[in-house]
Design an enzyme around this catalytic site. Structure first.
Site, PDB file in Angstrom:
ATOM      1  N   HIS A  99       0.886  -1.163   0.000  1.00 52.63           N
ATOM      2  CA  HIS A  99       0.000   0.000   0.000  1.00 52.63           C
ATOM      3  C   HIS A  99       0.930   1.221   0.000  1.00 52.63           C
ATOM      4  O   HIS A  99       1.929   1.238   0.723  1.00 52.63           O
ATOM      5  CB  HIS A  99      -0.892  -0.036   1.247  1.00 52.63           C
ATOM      6  CG  HIS A  99      -1.882   1.087   1.363  1.00 52.63           C
ATOM      7  ND1 HIS A  99      -2.520   1.645   0.266  1.00 52.63           N
ATOM      8  CD2 HIS A  99      -2.348   1.748   2.441  1.00 52.63           C
ATOM      9  CE1 HIS A  99      -3.337   2.604   0.691  1.00 52.63           C
ATOM     10  NE2 HIS A  99      -3.245   2.689   1.999  1.00 52.63           N
ATOM     11  N   GLU A 218     -32.419 -10.512   5.266  1.00 51.85           N
ATOM     12  CA  GLU A 218     -32.767  -9.642   4.144  1.00 51.85           C
ATOM     13  C   GLU A 218     -31.632  -8.688   3.757  1.00 51.85           C
ATOM     14  O   GLU A 218     -31.348  -8.524   2.572  1.00 51.85           O
ATOM     15  CB  GLU A 218     -34.024  -8.843   4.549  1.00 51.85           C
ATOM     16  CG  GLU A 218     -34.903  -8.444   3.439  1.00 51.85           C
ATOM     17  CD  GLU A 218     -35.205  -9.579   2.479  1.00 51.85           C
ATOM     18  OE1 GLU A 218     -34.751  -9.446   1.337  1.00 51.85           O
ATOM     19  OE2 GLU A 218     -35.852 -10.587   2.834  1.00 51.85           O
TER      20      GLU A 218
HETATM   21  P1  NAD Z   1      -1.762  -7.100   9.774  1.00 50.12           P
HETATM   22  O1  NAD Z   1      -2.169  -6.197  10.868  1.00 50.12           O
HETATM   23  O2  NAD Z   1      -2.656  -8.219   9.391  1.00 50.12           O
HETATM   24  O3  NAD Z   1      -0.340  -7.771  10.114  1.00 50.12           O
HETATM   25  C1  NAD Z   1       0.725  -7.035  10.600  1.00 50.12           C
HETATM   26  C2  NAD Z   1       1.941  -7.909  10.878  1.00 50.12           C
HETATM   27  O4  NAD Z   1       3.031  -7.028  11.220  1.00 50.12           O
HETATM   28  C3  NAD Z   1       1.790  -8.859  12.049  1.00 50.12           C
HETATM   29  O5  NAD Z   1       2.563 -10.008  11.794  1.00 50.12           O
HETATM   30  C4  NAD Z   1       2.405  -8.060  13.197  1.00 50.12           C
HETATM   31  O6  NAD Z   1       2.873  -8.893  14.244  1.00 50.12           O
HETATM   32  C5  NAD Z   1       3.562  -7.417  12.474  1.00 50.12           C
HETATM   33  N1  NAD Z   1       4.075  -6.197  13.103  1.00 50.12           N
HETATM   34  C6  NAD Z   1       3.383  -5.209  13.713  1.00 50.12           C
HETATM   35  N2  NAD Z   1       4.224  -4.252  14.142  1.00 50.12           N
HETATM   36  C7  NAD Z   1       5.477  -4.647  13.775  1.00 50.12           C
HETATM   37  C8  NAD Z   1       6.773  -4.084  13.943  1.00 50.12           C
HETATM   38  N3  NAD Z   1       6.943  -2.914  14.565  1.00 50.12           N
HETATM   39  N4  NAD Z   1       7.828  -4.769  13.454  1.00 50.12           N
HETATM   40  C9  NAD Z   1       7.661  -5.953  12.818  1.00 50.12           C
HETATM   41  N5  NAD Z   1       6.467  -6.531  12.640  1.00 50.12           N
HETATM   42  C10 NAD Z   1       5.394  -5.887  13.113  1.00 50.12           C
HETATM   43  O7  NAD Z   1      -1.431  -6.168   8.509  1.00 50.12           O
HETATM   44  P2  NAD Z   1      -2.053  -6.262   7.027  1.00 50.12           P
HETATM   45  O8  NAD Z   1      -3.511  -5.955   7.078  1.00 50.12           O
HETATM   46  O9  NAD Z   1      -1.586  -7.509   6.375  1.00 50.12           O
HETATM   47  O10 NAD Z   1      -1.354  -5.002   6.328  1.00 50.12           O
HETATM   48  C11 NAD Z   1      -0.009  -5.037   5.894  1.00 50.12           C
HETATM   49  C12 NAD Z   1       0.150  -4.100   4.705  1.00 50.12           C
HETATM   50  O11 NAD Z   1      -0.616  -4.608   3.606  1.00 50.12           O
HETATM   51  C13 NAD Z   1      -0.347  -2.675   4.956  1.00 50.12           C
HETATM   52  O12 NAD Z   1       0.500  -1.796   4.245  1.00 50.12           O
HETATM   53  C14 NAD Z   1      -1.733  -2.685   4.318  1.00 50.12           C
HETATM   54  O13 NAD Z   1      -2.167  -1.413   3.912  1.00 50.12           O
HETATM   55  C15 NAD Z   1      -1.488  -3.595   3.123  1.00 50.12           C
HETATM   56  N6  NAD Z   1      -2.671  -4.222   2.561  1.00 50.12           N
HETATM   57  C16 NAD Z   1      -3.525  -4.905   3.374  1.00 50.12           C
HETATM   58  C17 NAD Z   1      -4.636  -5.545   2.835  1.00 50.12           C
HETATM   59  C18 NAD Z   1      -5.538  -6.386   3.713  1.00 50.12           C
HETATM   60  O14 NAD Z   1      -6.459  -6.972   3.181  1.00 50.12           O
HETATM   61  N7  NAD Z   1      -5.352  -6.509   5.018  1.00 50.12           N
HETATM   62  C19 NAD Z   1      -4.884  -5.475   1.440  1.00 50.12           C
HETATM   63  C20 NAD Z   1      -3.965  -4.804   0.625  1.00 50.12           C
HETATM   64  C21 NAD Z   1      -2.858  -4.174   1.207  1.00 50.12           C
END
Ligand code: NAD
Ligand code: MG
Length: 324
Positions: A99, A218
């Site tokens: 993202h 619904e």
């Molecule tokens: P998430 O919250 O599901 O997972 C986050 C991961 O990062 C976890 O493993 C957590 O333990 C780890 N983490 C958190 N803080 C950390 C740190 N300081 N150091 C190392 N690891 C750390 O996140 P997500 O929803 O998968 O989002 C990740 C990226 O993907 C974001 O940039 C998001 O915008 C993008 N994105 C997400 C989706 C979605 O469907 N969730 C879709 C497209 C893009």
């Protein structure tokens, strides 16, 4: 360097949440050498280890990686980049985001020696994995912010291919376009818009004295059928499947509910995204410890539609394994 070649690049996936797990598993199954970087003792470490990955602290995991995918929550990425990634990434590595928020709005200014790319699957992580496993893919969009090596675009395409995106479609975009359209989609239509529409419909029926169970079926349960038809063949396919009465009602009442004033407010939402107001507010909310966020999240969870939904879904035995 297509994903079919014997991969020569070492990929480190930082974060093992929704996207991180799906990316790591799909890339490994596509033949890439994948390491997972996480905070030791963090909440997803055991999961990554159980899935058979070598898990290292982030600083160590990124040090010899050719490509580092930053898949932590957006709001921790600035600090993670400044404290851990910038000092440890090897010269000339490729930094990849799912993202564009932090780069587009200037919270992260990547080192000049790095390639900086974006590969965003257009679906949640669980779907990115599930579609890959059944031989399909989620469409991916990709962008290049910085091309130091001259290989940045190829790297992004190889990564998107490794996720399974090439089985669906891969489209080139920019960090600006991905960031702004992604935020708009989730706010106005997908998450914000759809959940508010469902809640308002449920409230309208229940306040008029109808049974909550019937209102739930619904306005929430049946939405799946409609969205599946959209997915398969657009609005045209939905119109083919619904009755003439439902079509007439759609034509006369849809525009009464989602009228020009709604579209005008959608434009306001988009303006706040484009001019950075949304991101500034979100950063301030995050930095303050999420006081409003937690309250709003609780309000959604406490909405009456959730209680009746839990009771009705308990009768749908096929959902039990998914919700376990
Ligand atoms: P998430 O919250 O599901 O997972 C986050 C991961 O990062 C976890 O493993 C957590 O333990 C780890 N983490 C958190 N803080 C950390 C740190 N300081 N150091 C190392 N690891 C750390 O996140 P997500 O929803 O998968 O989002 C990740 C990226 O993907 C974001 O940039 C998001 O915008 C993008 N994105 C997400 C989706 C979605 O469907 N969730 C879709 C497209 C893009
Ligand atoms: Mg999105």
């Amino acid at each position: 360097m297509s994903s079919n070649d014997k991969p020569q690049i070492k990929i480190t996936v930082v974060g093992y949440g929704s996207q991180g797990r799906a990316h790591a598993l799909n890339l490994r199954d596509s033949g890439f050498d994948v390491t997972v970087g996480l905070r030791p003792g963090g909440p997803t470490e055991a999961k990554a280890q159980a899935d058979g990955f070598t898990v290292k602290p982030v600083a160590e995991a990124v040090a010899d990686a050719d490509l580092v995918a930053v898949l932590t929550p957006d709001m921790v990425q600035k600090k993670l980049y400044n404290d851990v990634l910038a000092p440890n990434l090897k010269q000339g590595a490729c930094l990849l985001f799912a993202h564009g928020l932090n780069v587009h709005f200037g919270m992260i200014t990547p080192r000049e020696d790095l390639d900086v790319v974006l590969v965003a699957p257009k679906g949640p992580g669980a779907l990115v994995r599930r579609e890959y496993e059944i031989g399909r893919g989620v469409p991916c969009i990709y962008a290049v912010h910085q091309d130091k090596s001259g290989q940045a675009e190829q790297l992004a395409l190889a990564y998107a291919g490794g996720l399974g995106g090439a089985r669906a479609n891969i489209i080139k975009t920019t960090f600006k376009e991905e960031t702004e359209t992604d935020l708009f989609g989730e706010q106005a239509v997908l998450c914000g818009g759809a959940s508010a529409l469902v809640q308002a419909g449920f409230e309208t029926l229940v306040e008029a004295g109808y049974q909550p169970e019937i209102a739930y079926y619904e306005v929430l349960h049946e939405l799946k059928l409609i969205v599946d038809l959209f997915y398969e063949g657009g609005i045209t396919r939905m119109l083919e499947f619904i009755s003439e009465t439902a079509q007439y009602g759609d034509f006369v009442s849809g525009p009464r509910v989602i009228d020009a004033s709604v579209k005008a407010r959608m434009k306001d939402v988009l303006t706040d995204i484009q001019n950075g107001t949304f991101t500034r507010n979100w950063q301030a909310e995050y930095d303050a410890g999420l006081p409003n966020y937690k309250q709003w999240q609780q309000a959604d969870k406490d909405h009456p539609i959730e209680k009746v939904g839990r009771e009705l879904r308990a009768k749908m035995v096929w959902l039990q394994s998914q919700n376990a």
